[in-house]
Each structure stands twice: as structure tokens, then as C-alpha cells.
Design a protein around this motif. Structure first.
Motif, PDB file in Angstrom:
ATOM      1  N   ALA A 116       1.840  99.686 -34.631  1.00 14.08           N
ATOM      2  CA  ALA A 116       1.294 100.833 -35.368  1.00 14.08           C
ATOM      3  C   ALA A 116       0.399 101.679 -34.468  1.00 14.08           C
ATOM      4  O   ALA A 116       0.439 102.910 -34.520  1.00 14.08           O
ATOM      5  CB  ALA A 116       0.522 100.344 -36.590  1.00 14.08           C
ATOM      6  N   LEU A 117      -0.388 101.015 -33.633  1.00 12.81           N
ATOM      7  CA  LEU A 117      -1.262 101.732 -32.709  1.00 12.81           C
ATOM      8  C   LEU A 117      -0.448 102.475 -31.653  1.00 12.81           C
ATOM      9  O   LEU A 117      -0.650 103.659 -31.410  1.00 12.81           O
ATOM     10  CB  LEU A 117      -2.228 100.738 -32.038  1.00 12.81           C
ATOM     11  CG  LEU A 117      -3.163 101.322 -30.992  1.00 12.81           C
ATOM     12  CD1 LEU A 117      -4.117 102.335 -31.619  1.00 12.81           C
ATOM     13  CD2 LEU A 117      -3.952 100.207 -30.306  1.00 12.81           C
ATOM     14  N   GLN A 118       0.502 101.774 -31.036  1.00  8.44           N
ATOM     15  CA  GLN A 118       1.315 102.383 -29.976  1.00  8.44           C
ATOM     16  C   GLN A 118       2.152 103.553 -30.490  1.00  8.44           C
ATOM     17  O   GLN A 118       2.338 104.542 -29.792  1.00  8.44           O
ATOM     18  CB  GLN A 118       2.234 101.337 -29.340  1.00  8.44           C
ATOM     19  CG  GLN A 118       1.500 100.331 -28.502  1.00  8.44           C
ATOM     20  CD  GLN A 118       2.409  99.240 -27.970  1.00  8.44           C
ATOM     21  OE1 GLN A 118       3.562  99.108 -28.374  1.00  8.44           O
ATOM     22  NE2 GLN A 118       1.878  98.430 -27.062  1.00  8.44           N
ATOM     23  N   GLU A 119       2.670 103.424 -31.695  1.00  9.15           N
ATOM     24  CA  GLU A 119       3.553 104.457 -32.245  1.00  9.15           C
ATOM     25  C   GLU A 119       2.790 105.532 -33.021  1.00  9.15           C
ATOM     26  O   GLU A 119       3.402 106.492 -33.480  1.00  9.15           O
ATOM     27  CB  GLU A 119       4.604 103.807 -33.160  1.00  9.15           C
ATOM     28  CG  GLU A 119       5.548 102.860 -32.435  1.00  9.15           C
ATOM     29  CD  GLU A 119       6.508 103.577 -31.502  1.00  9.15           C
ATOM     30  OE1 GLU A 119       6.682 104.801 -31.619  1.00  9.15           O
ATOM     31  OE2 GLU A 119       7.101 102.898 -30.643  1.00  9.15           O
ATOM     32  N   ASP A 120       1.460 105.346 -33.170  1.00  4.07           N
ATOM     33  CA  ASP A 120       0.618 106.314 -33.868  1.00  4.07           C
ATOM     34  C   ASP A 120       1.206 106.698 -35.230  1.00  4.07           C
ATOM     35  O   ASP A 120       1.388 107.871 -35.552  1.00  4.07           O
ATOM     36  CB  ASP A 120       0.409 107.565 -33.012  1.00  4.07           C
ATOM     37  CG  ASP A 120      -0.708 108.449 -33.551  1.00  4.07           C
ATOM     38  OD1 ASP A 120      -1.600 107.924 -34.260  1.00  4.07           O
ATOM     39  OD2 ASP A 120      -0.664 109.662 -33.305  1.00  4.07           O
ATOM     40  N   VAL A 121       1.502 105.669 -36.025  1.00  3.47           N
ATOM     41  CA  VAL A 121       2.121 105.908 -37.333  1.00  3.47           C
ATOM     42  C   VAL A 121       1.076 106.324 -38.365  1.00  3.47           C
ATOM     43  O   VAL A 121      -0.116 106.016 -38.223  1.00  3.47           O
ATOM     44  CB  VAL A 121       2.889 104.658 -37.833  1.00  3.47           C
ATOM     45  CG1 VAL A 121       4.041 104.325 -36.885  1.00  3.47           C
ATOM     46  CG2 VAL A 121       1.974 103.460 -38.016  1.00  3.47           C
ATOM     47  N   ASN A 122       1.523 106.993 -39.392  1.00  3.26           N
ATOM     48  CA  ASN A 122       0.684 107.329 -40.533  1.00  3.26           C
ATOM     49  C   ASN A 122       0.729 106.241 -41.593  1.00  3.26           C
ATOM     50  O   ASN A 122      -0.204 106.089 -42.368  1.00  3.26           O
ATOM     51  CB  ASN A 122       1.163 108.627 -41.191  1.00  3.26           C
ATOM     52  CG  ASN A 122       1.313 109.756 -40.225  1.00  3.26           C
ATOM     53  OD1 ASN A 122       2.417 110.021 -39.757  1.00  3.26           O
ATOM     54  ND2 ASN A 122       0.226 110.418 -39.891  1.00  3.26           N
ATOM     55  N   VAL A 123       1.871 105.519 -41.628  1.00  2.00           N
ATOM     56  CA  VAL A 123       2.129 104.575 -42.709  1.00  2.00           C
ATOM     57  C   VAL A 123       2.646 103.258 -42.131  1.00  2.00           C
ATOM     58  O   VAL A 123       3.473 103.250 -41.217  1.00  2.00           O
ATOM     59  CB  VAL A 123       3.201 105.133 -43.678  1.00  2.00           C
ATOM     60  CG1 VAL A 123       3.470 104.157 -44.826  1.00  2.00           C
ATOM     61  CG2 VAL A 123       2.810 106.500 -44.203  1.00  2.00           C
ATOM     62  N   ILE A 124       2.158 102.148 -42.702  1.00  2.00           N
ATOM     63  CA  ILE A 124       2.705 100.830 -42.399  1.00  2.00           C
ATOM     64  C   ILE A 124       3.298 100.296 -43.691  1.00  2.00           C
ATOM     65  O   ILE A 124       2.596 100.160 -44.697  1.00  2.00           O
ATOM     66  CB  ILE A 124       1.627  99.861 -41.881  1.00  2.00           C
ATOM     67  CG1 ILE A 124       0.993 100.410 -40.600  1.00  2.00           C
ATOM     68  CG2 ILE A 124       2.225  98.468 -41.650  1.00  2.00           C
ATOM     69  CD1 ILE A 124      -0.235  99.636 -40.135  1.00  2.00           C
ATOM     70  N   GLY A 125       4.587 100.005 -43.663  1.00  2.00           N
ATOM     71  CA  GLY A 125       5.264  99.450 -44.823  1.00  2.00           C
ATOM     72  C   GLY A 125       5.669  98.016 -44.538  1.00  2.00           C
ATOM     73  O   GLY A 125       6.421  97.755 -43.601  1.00  2.00           O
TER      74      GLY A 125
END
Length: 136
Positions: free
Chosen positions: A53-62
């Protein structure tokens, strides 16, 4: 016309659960809705999910969980996100989630819970609405 940022979503299968048909279908539905979706595959640890999540700079974790371990996994994930200063991420959980566990997941900070029979349109609308409120 103003540029609308693309919502980035990490779909994660934590633990040893080997069934990912639902996670793959949600991934395709979110992509069809215009989201950028990362699906790293089966058997992810919470530590790896936070790192991705940090590396991909996501807005959402599902999280897609069928094993029944949704409460301890969600608790561990939310704690690690807070420790990493990433508690601005929208977290949603889907899979075999008993109705009586939904309040406990929400009390941990999970924004949305989508049991196995949830409609894709409902998931897409929830993410669009809540990412806009939370992060953009």
C-alpha cells in the motif's frame, strides 16, 4: 475541465485462504469502473499488505477474507497502518463476513464491509464516495 485523480485500490488476500475468485472479480469490476487496481495474489501477510500500500500509494485497501479470520486480520492491519502513519487509507473488507461482526470491524476503523453477496455497483459507489470525502 479539471483533471479528476484516478483512485488507486489494493485488493489483498491475507492469510492462507486459497480461494480468490471473488477478489479477482472485484478487481475486474473496479478496473471496469475506472479505478487503478493492484492485486498481488494469494497468501499476503499484513506486513506485506502495508508495504505494498505504501509503495503503490493507494487510496484504498480492500481485504478479501473467506477464512473467518477477518477480525484479527483487520485489527492487525489497522494497527500497522496507524503505526506507519497511513491511517488516511480507506479500508474495506469483503468475503464471508457474518452480519454480527460488521460493527466490530467498523469499530476497528474499517470503513466498509461487503459480504459475499454484495453487488459490484455498491462497492464502486462506496469507494468513489468515501475516497472523495476522506482523501481528495
Amino acid at each position: 475541465m479539471p483533471h479528476k485523480p484516478i483512485i488507486r485500490v489494493l485488493i489483498a488476500k491475507p492469510g492462507l485462504d486459497g480461494h480468490d475468485r471473488g477478489a479477482r472479480l472485484v478487481t475486474l469490476a473496479l478496473r471496469d469502473a475506472g479505478f487503478e487496481v493492484i492485486y498481488p495474489g494469494l497468501h499476503q501477510t499484513v506486513e506485506k499488505i502495508v508495504e505494498t500500500a505504501l509503495q503503490e500509494d493507494v487510496n484504498v485497501i480492500g481485504l478479501s477474507i473467506l477464512s473467518g479470520a477477518h477480525l484479527p486480520i483487520a485489527k492487525k492491519l489497522m494497527n500497522q497502518l496507524r503505526e506507519a502513519g497511513m491511517d488516511d487509507k480507506l479500508v474495506v473488507v469483503g468475503g464471508n463476513i457474518p452480519e454480527q461482526d460488521i460493527p466490530a470491524l467498523k469499530s476497528l476503523g474499517v470503513a466498509g464491509v461487503f459480504p459475499s453477496s454484495s453487488r459490484f455497483e455498491e462497492i464502486v459507489a462506496f469507494i468513489q464516495s468515501n475516497v472523495a470525502e476522506k482523501q481528495m
